[in-house]
Design a protein around this motif. Sequence first.
Motif, PDB file in Angstrom:
ATOM      1  N   MET A 156      63.659 -20.828  77.262  1.00 50.59           N
ATOM      2  CA  MET A 156      64.351 -19.928  76.344  1.00 50.59           C
ATOM      3  C   MET A 156      65.533 -19.228  77.018  1.00 50.59           C
ATOM      4  O   MET A 156      65.576 -19.072  78.237  1.00 50.59           O
ATOM      5  CB  MET A 156      63.382 -18.915  75.741  1.00 50.59           C
ATOM      6  N   LEU A 188      57.571 -15.355  69.885  1.00 52.79           N
ATOM      7  CA  LEU A 188      56.920 -14.164  70.448  1.00 52.79           C
ATOM      8  C   LEU A 188      57.946 -13.255  71.112  1.00 52.79           C
ATOM      9  O   LEU A 188      57.989 -12.050  70.870  1.00 52.79           O
ATOM     10  CB  LEU A 188      55.933 -14.613  71.544  1.00 52.79           C
ATOM     11  N   TYR A 189      58.750 -13.869  71.950  1.00 57.39           N
ATOM     12  CA  TYR A 189      59.704 -13.100  72.751  1.00 57.39           C
ATOM     13  C   TYR A 189      60.777 -12.464  71.866  1.00 57.39           C
ATOM     14  O   TYR A 189      61.121 -11.294  72.036  1.00 57.39           O
ATOM     15  CB  TYR A 189      60.346 -14.019  73.796  1.00 57.39           C
ATOM     16  N   ASP A 192      60.060  -9.093  70.068  1.00 57.27           N
ATOM     17  CA  ASP A 192      60.215  -7.825  70.792  1.00 57.27           C
ATOM     18  C   ASP A 192      61.605  -7.231  70.582  1.00 57.27           C
ATOM     19  O   ASP A 192      61.798  -6.024  70.724  1.00 57.27           O
ATOM     20  CB  ASP A 192      60.000  -8.035  72.303  1.00 57.27           C
TER      21      ASP A 192
ATOM     22  N   ALA B 199      54.817  -5.027  78.496  1.00 57.60           N
ATOM     23  CA  ALA B 199      55.261  -6.378  78.870  1.00 57.60           C
ATOM     24  C   ALA B 199      55.961  -6.983  77.669  1.00 57.60           C
ATOM     25  O   ALA B 199      55.730  -6.559  76.534  1.00 57.60           O
ATOM     26  CB  ALA B 199      54.069  -7.248  79.253  1.00 57.60           C
ATOM     27  N   PRO B 200      56.813  -8.000  77.918  1.00 57.73           N
ATOM     28  CA  PRO B 200      57.265  -8.776  76.767  1.00 57.73           C
ATOM     29  C   PRO B 200      56.050  -9.471  76.146  1.00 57.73           C
ATOM     30  O   PRO B 200      55.074  -9.733  76.853  1.00 57.73           O
ATOM     31  CB  PRO B 200      58.239  -9.794  77.377  1.00 57.73           C
ATOM     32  N   SER B 201      56.110  -9.736  74.860  1.00 57.30           N
ATOM     33  CA  SER B 201      54.949 -10.318  74.177  1.00 57.30           C
ATOM     34  C   SER B 201      54.476 -11.618  74.803  1.00 57.30           C
ATOM     35  O   SER B 201      53.304 -11.956  74.734  1.00 57.30           O
ATOM     36  CB  SER B 201      55.281 -10.561  72.702  1.00 57.30           C
ATOM     37  N   THR B 202      55.410 -12.341  75.437  1.00 54.58           N
ATOM     38  CA  THR B 202      55.034 -13.607  76.067  1.00 54.58           C
ATOM     39  C   THR B 202      54.168 -13.389  77.302  1.00 54.58           C
ATOM     40  O   THR B 202      53.556 -14.322  77.789  1.00 54.58           O
ATOM     41  CB  THR B 202      56.292 -14.382  76.487  1.00 54.58           C
ATOM     42  N   TYR B 243      58.235 -18.075  80.298  1.00 55.09           N
ATOM     43  CA  TYR B 243      57.676 -16.835  79.741  1.00 55.09           C
ATOM     44  C   TYR B 243      58.762 -15.782  79.527  1.00 55.09           C
ATOM     45  O   TYR B 243      58.718 -15.021  78.580  1.00 55.09           O
ATOM     46  CB  TYR B 243      56.582 -16.273  80.660  1.00 55.09           C
ATOM     47  N   VAL B 244      59.690 -15.702  80.449  1.00 53.59           N
ATOM     48  CA  VAL B 244      60.869 -14.848  80.270  1.00 53.59           C
ATOM     49  C   VAL B 244      62.088 -15.703  80.598  1.00 53.59           C
ATOM     50  O   VAL B 244      61.993 -16.649  81.371  1.00 53.59           O
ATOM     51  CB  VAL B 244      60.827 -13.580  81.162  1.00 53.59           C
TER      52      VAL B 244
END
Lengths: 446, 319
Positions: A156, A188-189, A192, B199-202, B243-244
Amino acid sequence: MNAQSTATKRPARETKSAAATAFINARIIDPASNRDEPGGLVIRDGIIADVGPHLRRNAPEGASVIDCKGHVLAPGLIDAQVFTGEPGYEHRETLKTASHSAAAGGVTTIVVMPDTNPVIDQVSLVDFIQRRARDNAIVHVHTMAAMTKGLKGEEMTEIGLLKRAGAIAFSNGKTSVANTRVMRNVLLYSRDFGALIVHHTEDPYLASSGAMNSGEVAARLGLPGVPKASETILLERDVRLVEMTRGRYHAATISCAESLEVIRSAKARKLPVTCGVSINHLTLNENDIGPYRTFFKMRPPLRSDDDRAAMVRGLAAGDIDIIVSSHDPQDADDKRRPFAEATDGAVGLETLLPAALRLHHSGELPLMSILRAMTINPAKLLGLHSGRLSKGAIADIILFDPGEPWVVNKDLLRSRSKNTPFDESKMQGRVLRTLVAGETVYQYGA
Amino acid sequence: MTNAVAKVETLHFPHRHLLTVEGLSAQEINFLLDLADRNADDNRQAGKKRDVLRGRTLINLFFEASTRTQSSFEMAAKRLSADVMNMNVSTSSVQKGETLIDTAMTLNAMRPDIIVVRHHAAGAVELLAQKIDCSVVNAGDGAHQHPTQALLDALTIRRAKGRVAGLTVAICGDILHSRVARSNIVVLNTLGARVRIAAPSTLLPAAPDRLGAEVFTDMWKAVEGADVVMMLRLQRERMEGSYVPSTREYFHFFGLDQEKLARAKPDAIVMHPGPMNRGVEIASTVADHSSSVIREQVEMGVAVRMAVLEALARNLPKR
């Protein structure tokens, strides 16, 4: 965290009491307020100063007056899916030529897609688009940033920083994210940051070599098909992921009745799901391909007329939220090839409104529904304050004659590419004037 | 689960193993912290060595590379006069295909008194404990538990703030993969702190609100008025898009810098279990700032591990 800077054209405010412009004797259509009545509108300092039936004949003192002669005055159109060639493919289209094409079509805001070279997947590239648009474009330009790096569907992008830089939404452009885990994490990300994810849903494995809609026509033409299921499978997957993540999701362009069912059921479950349809899928079908006419080759492919009719009904029922042009300039050379080898895509900015008016003239859709899907609905979806004729709103306005007959001549299109499926088509309805932030950026015959 | 072996009424820590902090009472935790508190003071003296574990054998069995925790346990054991053996997994029979259980049985046959285990799989330490006769200390199992880390963090907070109860502790970072977070949430709740996770949701597990902490995806809000800001390490392989999106974006939204720290209480302390990724989850200026107790955490690590070994040794069979 959600600050947005955009390439929005600012209303000019040099003088305290700039001269007002009054549009009188108009048919005011504003889907945001469900208004369709004779009236007038006054613009001052790039802002709508007043609107209503009381202005039908009376202009404020000192205002320059424009007689609309009973033609329709409506909010400027907002097109949420426009491909340009800048940067990387400027021979197809630049932000400048796209914006001129938009203005001529009554489109006052365009959202440009990240399928460029390089891909718009970094903050510096969003900055680049915003700066180029500010300097060269005559309509508002917003950037749809890539949601995965290089549109590869693997990692991403910096969704948080891109949104702060002004990206209005995130998309994987013409490609779909096949990896379900990646799609889950993107949804998901992005949640936020309150970011909108716009997805082209097409299972790349099922659709892989397809050239047109899978069915009888493809069978007779001997062309590999793109099954409708390739669209619905991914759409259904995405809806499940939205259910899990609650990310804001918009299906870019659906094309078949089955997809509409998926959207309808997602909305019934109150999921944050919306969808769009391209003008092509509302007005054309697979039979138009005829003898391998490559200007009708696109993704998703044109479907059967039953599907087209379903799209129109979906729009009437409000299940489909917006209409996009899916403006996709392509080289003539890339189109003049055997059908299966030709590139996908059709230009559409200048023919968006006239083509949509076909549905009005045929009695398939009320004019109000057509305009709603191109004004207030995309404005709400994208969080824009335009798309409405209300006091204090930015004066993005179009004047059009819904009845004027004309014939499309591709050579007269302002787009740098001429790949329109509507060449030599008879149209009824034409944009007479387009105003962006109160300034006339297009006038028919001028 | 901890096996409660209530042998003698007067024992304050009536457990054979320390596998998880789940189920420990505030009294038991405070008993260990009191013991550790004294150790910490003793460790600053010249004569650090005591005879508590003389004649006892301790095996450090680390299936996952660790410098800090392993050396901390080794030093704790040596200060208590135990004989220490470090199992180097990369050259052991584990690499030759031996199962976890077989490794455990083999070691068991050597009659150690305490085995300290770290394993990359959640639940592996408990599985091992079922198969062997000696005491087992969990030094970290997957994303599940790291009991001594939570205890040393609690001790660090208690020494810095004089108490744990009533404090607001913000745990920020990769909650999803963190045994440190899972252990700390339990211990801090047991001791009466208010715990927040950010945290970020991931990087949050499913149903994060069920963990016993207030959940934030906006770090600025999570550190607002906090007494303690505890940062977690972000593994390198999770930084680049899975994840990020990037270290840059992660640092921007979830890295502890002066700006975010300013939202916490003026006397807030900053913690990190180490090893730190400077410029990823924590700015160097914050890591090295006077509010940082990161070095104290390392010091308390030895003191807490001594206390744990001592408490478990009291329950070992006498010879």
